[in-house]
Design an enzyme around this catalytic site. Structure first.
Site, PDB file in Angstrom:
ATOM      1  N   SER A   1       3.519  11.719   7.199  1.00  0.00           N
ATOM      2  CA  SER A   1       3.907  10.858   6.092  1.00  0.00           C
ATOM      3  C   SER A   1       3.117  11.218   4.846  1.00  0.00           C
ATOM      4  O   SER A   1       1.880  11.193   4.858  1.00  0.00           O
ATOM      5  CB  SER A   1       3.669   9.389   6.445  1.00  0.00           C
ATOM      6  OG  SER A   1       3.805   8.585   5.292  1.00  0.00           O
TER       7      SER A   1
ATOM      8  N   HIS B   1       7.925  13.110   6.278  1.00  0.00           N
ATOM      9  CA  HIS B   1       8.365  11.726   6.228  1.00  0.00           C
ATOM     10  C   HIS B   1       8.055  11.168   4.844  1.00  0.00           C
ATOM     11  O   HIS B   1       6.890  11.093   4.438  1.00  0.00           O
ATOM     12  CB  HIS B   1       7.634  10.918   7.306  1.00  0.00           C
ATOM     13  CG  HIS B   1       8.188   9.548   7.523  1.00  0.00           C
ATOM     14  ND1 HIS B   1       9.306   9.309   8.288  1.00  0.00           N
ATOM     15  CD2 HIS B   1       7.778   8.341   7.077  1.00  0.00           C
ATOM     16  CE1 HIS B   1       9.553   8.018   8.324  1.00  0.00           C
ATOM     17  NE2 HIS B   1       8.639   7.405   7.583  1.00  0.00           N
TER      18      HIS B   1
ATOM     19  N   ASP C   1       8.189   8.035   2.454  1.00  0.00           N
ATOM     20  CA  ASP C   1       8.300   6.576   2.415  1.00  0.00           C
ATOM     21  C   ASP C   1       8.689   6.124   1.011  1.00  0.00           C
ATOM     22  O   ASP C   1       7.926   6.288   0.059  1.00  0.00           O
ATOM     23  CB  ASP C   1       6.969   5.931   2.809  1.00  0.00           C
ATOM     24  CG  ASP C   1       6.636   6.152   4.270  1.00  0.00           C
ATOM     25  OD1 ASP C   1       7.422   5.717   5.119  1.00  0.00           O
ATOM     26  OD2 ASP C   1       5.582   6.765   4.555  1.00  0.00           O
TER      27      ASP C   1
ATOM     28  N   MET D   1       9.442   2.939  -1.171  1.00  0.00           N
ATOM     29  CA  MET D   1       9.215   1.489  -1.199  1.00  0.00           C
ATOM     30  C   MET D   1       9.456   0.956  -2.605  1.00  0.00           C
ATOM     31  O   MET D   1       9.076   1.592  -3.592  1.00  0.00           O
ATOM     32  CB  MET D   1       7.786   1.159  -0.770  1.00  0.00           C
ATOM     33  CG  MET D   1       7.364   1.762   0.558  1.00  0.00           C
ATOM     34  SD  MET D   1       5.672   1.275   0.995  1.00  0.00           S
ATOM     35  CE  MET D   1       5.329   2.403   2.336  1.00  0.00           C
TER      36      MET D   1
ATOM     37  N   HIS E   1      12.473   7.486   4.646  1.00  0.00           N
ATOM     38  CA  HIS E   1      12.400   6.153   5.237  1.00  0.00           C
ATOM     39  C   HIS E   1      12.501   5.161   4.076  1.00  0.00           C
ATOM     40  O   HIS E   1      11.544   4.982   3.318  1.00  0.00           O
ATOM     41  CB  HIS E   1      11.089   6.000   5.999  1.00  0.00           C
ATOM     42  CG  HIS E   1      10.888   4.651   6.603  1.00  0.00           C
ATOM     43  ND1 HIS E   1       9.683   4.276   7.162  1.00  0.00           N
ATOM     44  CD2 HIS E   1      11.715   3.577   6.748  1.00  0.00           C
ATOM     45  CE1 HIS E   1       9.789   3.036   7.615  1.00  0.00           C
ATOM     46  NE2 HIS E   1      11.005   2.600   7.372  1.00  0.00           N
TER      47      HIS E   1
ATOM     48  N   MET F   1      12.444   1.809   2.556  1.00  0.00           N
ATOM     49  CA  MET F   1      11.989   0.427   2.679  1.00  0.00           C
ATOM     50  C   MET F   1      12.314  -0.273   1.357  1.00  0.00           C
ATOM     51  O   MET F   1      11.435  -0.586   0.555  1.00  0.00           O
ATOM     52  CB  MET F   1      10.498   0.388   3.010  1.00  0.00           C
ATOM     53  CG  MET F   1      10.203   0.843   4.420  1.00  0.00           C
ATOM     54  SD  MET F   1       8.440   1.151   4.722  1.00  0.00           S
ATOM     55  CE  MET F   1       8.340   2.884   4.231  1.00  0.00           C
TER      56      MET F   1
ATOM     57  N   MET G   1       9.408   0.495  14.206  1.00  0.00           N
ATOM     58  CA  MET G   1       8.141   0.400  13.494  1.00  0.00           C
ATOM     59  C   MET G   1       7.058  -0.122  14.439  1.00  0.00           C
ATOM     60  O   MET G   1       7.249  -1.135  15.116  1.00  0.00           O
ATOM     61  CB  MET G   1       8.269  -0.531  12.289  1.00  0.00           C
ATOM     62  CG  MET G   1       9.164  -0.010  11.181  1.00  0.00           C
ATOM     63  SD  MET G   1       8.549   1.524  10.437  1.00  0.00           S
ATOM     64  CE  MET G   1       6.976   0.980   9.746  1.00  0.00           C
TER      65      MET G   1
ATOM     66  N   PHE H   1       2.467  -0.345   4.199  1.00  0.00           N
ATOM     67  CA  PHE H   1       1.186   0.284   3.897  1.00  0.00           C
ATOM     68  C   PHE H   1       0.773   1.227   5.022  1.00  0.00           C
ATOM     69  O   PHE H   1       1.061   0.962   6.197  1.00  0.00           O
ATOM     70  CB  PHE H   1       0.088  -0.770   3.696  1.00  0.00           C
ATOM     71  CG  PHE H   1       0.302  -1.638   2.490  1.00  0.00           C
ATOM     72  CD1 PHE H   1      -0.153  -1.242   1.236  1.00  0.00           C
ATOM     73  CD2 PHE H   1       0.985  -2.841   2.596  1.00  0.00           C
ATOM     74  CE1 PHE H   1       0.060  -2.037   0.122  1.00  0.00           C
ATOM     75  CE2 PHE H   1       1.201  -3.641   1.482  1.00  0.00           C
ATOM     76  CZ  PHE H   1       0.740  -3.231   0.236  1.00  0.00           C
ATOM     77  N   GLY H   2       0.093   2.299   4.657  1.00  0.00           N
ATOM     78  CA  GLY H   2      -0.450   3.222   5.640  1.00  0.00           C
ATOM     79  C   GLY H   2      -1.791   2.748   6.157  1.00  0.00           C
ATOM     80  O   GLY H   2      -2.375   1.783   5.648  1.00  0.00           O
ATOM     81  N   GLY H   3      -2.285   3.419   7.183  1.00  0.00           N
ATOM     82  CA  GLY H   3      -3.619   3.140   7.695  1.00  0.00           C
ATOM     83  C   GLY H   3      -3.724   1.941   8.605  1.00  0.00           C
ATOM     84  O   GLY H   3      -4.836   1.509   8.929  1.00  0.00           O
TER      85      GLY H   3
ATOM     86  N   ASP I   1       6.698   4.829  13.972  1.00  0.00           N
ATOM     87  CA  ASP I   1       6.010   4.988  12.694  1.00  0.00           C
ATOM     88  C   ASP I   1       4.962   3.896  12.563  1.00  0.00           C
ATOM     89  O   ASP I   1       5.298   2.711  12.540  1.00  0.00           O
ATOM     90  CB  ASP I   1       7.032   4.892  11.556  1.00  0.00           C
ATOM     91  CG  ASP I   1       6.413   5.033  10.171  1.00  0.00           C
ATOM     92  OD1 ASP I   1       5.190   5.246  10.079  1.00  0.00           O
ATOM     93  OD2 ASP I   1       7.165   4.936   9.186  1.00  0.00           O
TER      94      ASP I   1
ATOM     95  N   GLY J   1       0.324   3.834  12.822  1.00  0.00           N
ATOM     96  CA  GLY J   1      -0.835   3.865  13.703  1.00  0.00           C
ATOM     97  C   GLY J   1      -0.812   4.967  14.743  1.00  0.00           C
ATOM     98  O   GLY J   1      -1.482   4.856  15.777  1.00  0.00           O
TER      99      GLY J   1
ATOM    100  N   GLY K   1       0.457   9.610   9.430  1.00  0.00           N
ATOM    101  CA  GLY K   1      -0.060   9.751   8.079  1.00  0.00           C
ATOM    102  C   GLY K   1      -1.533  10.087   8.069  1.00  0.00           C
ATOM    103  O   GLY K   1      -1.937  11.235   7.885  1.00  0.00           O
TER     104      GLY K   1
END
Length: 227
Positions: free
Chosen positions: A15, A38, A40, A42, A71, A73, A142, A148-150, A180, A182, A202
């Site tokens: 990502s 990937h 994202d 948003m 993706h 969103m 999901m 949000f990432g992380g 997608d 973690g 990511g």
């Protein structure tokens, strides 16, 4: 485990949400061994975050060394998603929670040359959508809340992945399960054992000293679990 599962290939899609947006071309070159990129998208409406839109994605499509997996969103996805297929992306995934006509949208994406993916938030059940599996190329489950990432992997989603995989095998349709959120060298094993074969990563990729080697490690871990 079925014969189809035994030959399934583990696909890694880093990502770019975790990449350096100021140096995207260099960041894309660092993951040239990935199966897809990937992207994202948003809009700060469907999710509480704002990233990039169609003009930037079109430019990424022009320079990326690997196929793009968008993706979306975003709100009003029925209106906006087809333009991403028109941009030449390999696959476009929309959230079923944002779509008024998911079957129509999936068919339109395919008609415009993109693979059609449908995403479900962690709390969205898969059962109401099993009858439309034949309209899809990919089901994105999901494993964190989108936006949000992380974030940390939600193990509560594993039973849903298993149910989706069982339904896919039972129906005989050719639909891949993507996860997608973690994904690490530890969690990819659990997700693969549950039935996923496509993994968005990511931080685990772009947070590594060598993203290319991180991709290979993730792919090896996932492939072992798929087998």
């Amino acid at each position: 485990m079925t014969a189809n599962r035994s030959v399934a290939r583990c696909c890694i899609s880093p990502s770019i949400l975790s990449a350096d947006f100021v140096n995207l071309q260099a960041e894309l070159d660092r993951i040239s061994n990935a199966d897809a990129v990937h992207v994202d998208v948003m809009d700060n409406h469907f999710v509480p975050n704002l990233t990039i839109g169609l003009p930037v994605v079109q430019r990424i499509q022009q320079i990326s060394p690997v196929p793009l997996d968008a993706h979306l969103m975003i709100a009003e996805v029925d209106r906006w998603a087809p333009a991403y297929a028109d941009a030449g992306l390999a696959s476009v995934t929309f959230h079923v929670e944002a779509s008024n006509a998911p079957i129509k949208l999936a068919r339109e994406l395919r008609a415009r040359g993109a693979k059609a993916g449908m995403a479900l938030r962690p709390a969205t059940p898969v059962e109401p959508y099993l009858d439309m599996l034949a309209e899809l190329d990919m089901l994105l489950i999901m494993t964190v809340e989108p936006g949000f990432g992380g974030q940390s992997f939600l193990d509560v989603t594993l039973p849903k992945i298993r149910r989706a995989q069982q339904a896919i095998e039972g129906s005989g349709v050719d639909v891949a399960i993507q996860v997608d959120g973690g994904i690490t060298e530890e969690t990819i094993t659990r997700a693969a054992e549950a039935g996923a074969t496509m993994f968005v990563a990511g931080s685990a990729v772009y947070g590594a000293a060598d993203p290319g080697k991180a991709i290979e490690r993730l792919r090896a871990k996932g492939q072992l679990a798929i087998r």
